[in-house]
Design a protein around this motif. Structure first.
Motif, PDB file in Angstrom:
ATOM      1  N   VAL A   1       2.101 -42.416  -0.200  1.00 36.42           N
ATOM      2  CA  VAL A   1       0.960 -43.013   0.492  1.00 36.42           C
ATOM      3  C   VAL A   1      -0.249 -43.040  -0.428  1.00 36.42           C
ATOM      4  O   VAL A   1      -0.938 -44.063  -0.533  1.00 36.42           O
ATOM      5  CB  VAL A   1       0.667 -42.255   1.811  1.00 36.42           C
TER       6      VAL A   1
ATOM      7  N   GLN B   1       0.798 -45.304  10.740  1.00 39.31           N
ATOM      8  CA  GLN B   1       1.996 -44.476  10.851  1.00 39.31           C
ATOM      9  C   GLN B   1       2.739 -44.741  12.154  1.00 39.31           C
ATOM     10  O   GLN B   1       3.973 -44.816  12.173  1.00 39.31           O
ATOM     11  CB  GLN B   1       1.646 -42.993  10.740  1.00 39.31           C
TER      12      GLN B   1
ATOM     13  N   ASN C   1      -4.972 -44.324   9.430  1.00 38.43           N
ATOM     14  CA  ASN C   1      -3.678 -43.814   8.957  1.00 38.43           C
ATOM     15  C   ASN C   1      -2.748 -43.580  10.136  1.00 38.43           C
ATOM     16  O   ASN C   1      -1.559 -43.907  10.075  1.00 38.43           O
ATOM     17  CB  ASN C   1      -3.841 -42.495   8.196  1.00 38.43           C
ATOM     18  N   ARG C   2      -3.271 -42.995  11.215  1.00 34.31           N
ATOM     19  CA  ARG C   2      -2.462 -42.721  12.402  1.00 34.31           C
ATOM     20  C   ARG C   2      -1.930 -44.025  12.992  1.00 34.31           C
ATOM     21  O   ARG C   2      -0.754 -44.118  13.365  1.00 34.31           O
ATOM     22  CB  ARG C   2      -3.282 -41.955  13.436  1.00 34.31           C
TER      23      ARG C   2
ATOM     24  N   THR D   1      -2.505 -46.099   5.844  1.00 35.74           N
ATOM     25  CA  THR D   1      -1.171 -46.396   5.342  1.00 35.74           C
ATOM     26  C   THR D   1      -0.150 -45.490   6.028  1.00 35.74           C
ATOM     27  O   THR D   1      -0.395 -44.294   6.189  1.00 35.74           O
ATOM     28  CB  THR D   1      -1.104 -46.186   3.813  1.00 35.74           C
ATOM     29  N   GLY D   2       0.974 -46.081   6.412  1.00 29.99           N
ATOM     30  CA  GLY D   2       2.064 -45.318   7.004  1.00 29.99           C
ATOM     31  C   GLY D   2       3.384 -45.680   6.346  1.00 29.99           C
ATOM     32  O   GLY D   2       3.593 -46.825   5.950  1.00 29.99           O
TER      33      GLY D   2
ATOM     34  N   ALA E   1       7.678 -44.912   6.917  1.00 22.21           N
ATOM     35  CA  ALA E   1       8.722 -44.345   7.772  1.00 22.21           C
ATOM     36  C   ALA E   1      10.089 -44.823   7.289  1.00 22.21           C
ATOM     37  O   ALA E   1      10.195 -45.835   6.602  1.00 22.21           O
ATOM     38  CB  ALA E   1       8.500 -44.751   9.226  1.00 22.21           C
TER      39      ALA E   1
ATOM     40  N   ASP F   1       6.528 -45.955  12.209  1.00 26.26           N
ATOM     41  CA  ASP F   1       7.521 -45.216  12.983  1.00 26.26           C
ATOM     42  C   ASP F   1       8.213 -46.120  14.001  1.00 26.26           C
ATOM     43  O   ASP F   1       9.424 -46.033  14.205  1.00 26.26           O
ATOM     44  CB  ASP F   1       6.874 -44.034  13.714  1.00 26.26           C
TER      45      ASP F   1
ATOM     46  N   SER G   1       6.465 -38.119  10.916  1.00 31.84           N
ATOM     47  CA  SER G   1       5.771 -36.945  11.429  1.00 31.84           C
ATOM     48  C   SER G   1       6.698 -35.742  11.572  1.00 31.84           C
ATOM     49  O   SER G   1       6.237 -34.619  11.681  1.00 31.84           O
ATOM     50  CB  SER G   1       5.102 -37.261  12.767  1.00 31.84           C
TER      51      SER G   1
END
Length: 168
Positions: A41, A71, A67-68, A145-146, A148, A75, A27
């Motif tokens: 992604v 993610q 998605n959030r 999908t995420g 990091a 993260d 982010s």
């Protein structure tokens, strides 16, 4: 198009891993790096849906809340240097969905670390019975999908989280 995205993915992986501060969540990525992660992604979702369509299943729809959740999980893995469906704080995939505000009837999660490309990531999932089962599950209708970047086992790493669900 797919080749161009894969080439960008390979270049982005190297530049993002070296350019990001250790443990920086996606982010906080800006500019070109953010567009490269977005392309990664998109290709992960496209590759997953290609596998589903080949099996006669419907494509999964991208969901911003899912998605959030994915993610946040990616993260967390990057920030805390772990690779597991259960976090060091005992959070399960469903807890991330709940935190994001995603209500589901059925849900699953696939993880990857240090992937070489979106296609290879999905290819590896398709060779694993439990990961393949998530991709093939016909009751799932949405995907999140995420991606990091952080450290894992003393090395820079890319973490991928893909969540599948049927909304409530």
């Amino acid at each position: 198009m797919r080749t161009r995205i894969t080439q960008r993915f390979a270049k982005a992986s190297i530049s993002l891993i070296t350019a990001l501060l250790i443990f920086a969540p996606v982010s906080t990525i800006h500019g070109d790096e953010a567009s490269h992660v977005s392309a990664m992604v998109a290709e992960l979702v496209e590759s997953t849906n290609t596998e589903r369509l080949a099996l006669g299943l419907d494509a999964l729809e991208r969901n911003t809340v899912l998605n959030r959740a994915a993610q946040m999980k990616a993260d967390d893995m990057a920030a805390n240097g772990y690779f597991s469906h259960t976090s060091p704080n005992n959070m399960e995939p469903w807890d991330w969905m709940d935190r994001a505000g995603y209500a589901y009837i059925a849900a699953g999660e696939n993880l990857a670390v240090n992937f070489m490309s979106p296609d290879k990531t999905v290819g590896a999932w398709m060779e694993s019975p439990s990961h393949r089962a998530n991709i093939e599950k016909g009751k799932y209708t949405e995907i999140g999908t995420g991606v990091a970047f952080g450290m894992y086992k003393g090395r820079e790493a890319a973490f991928v989280v893909q969540m599948y669900a049927k909304p409530r």
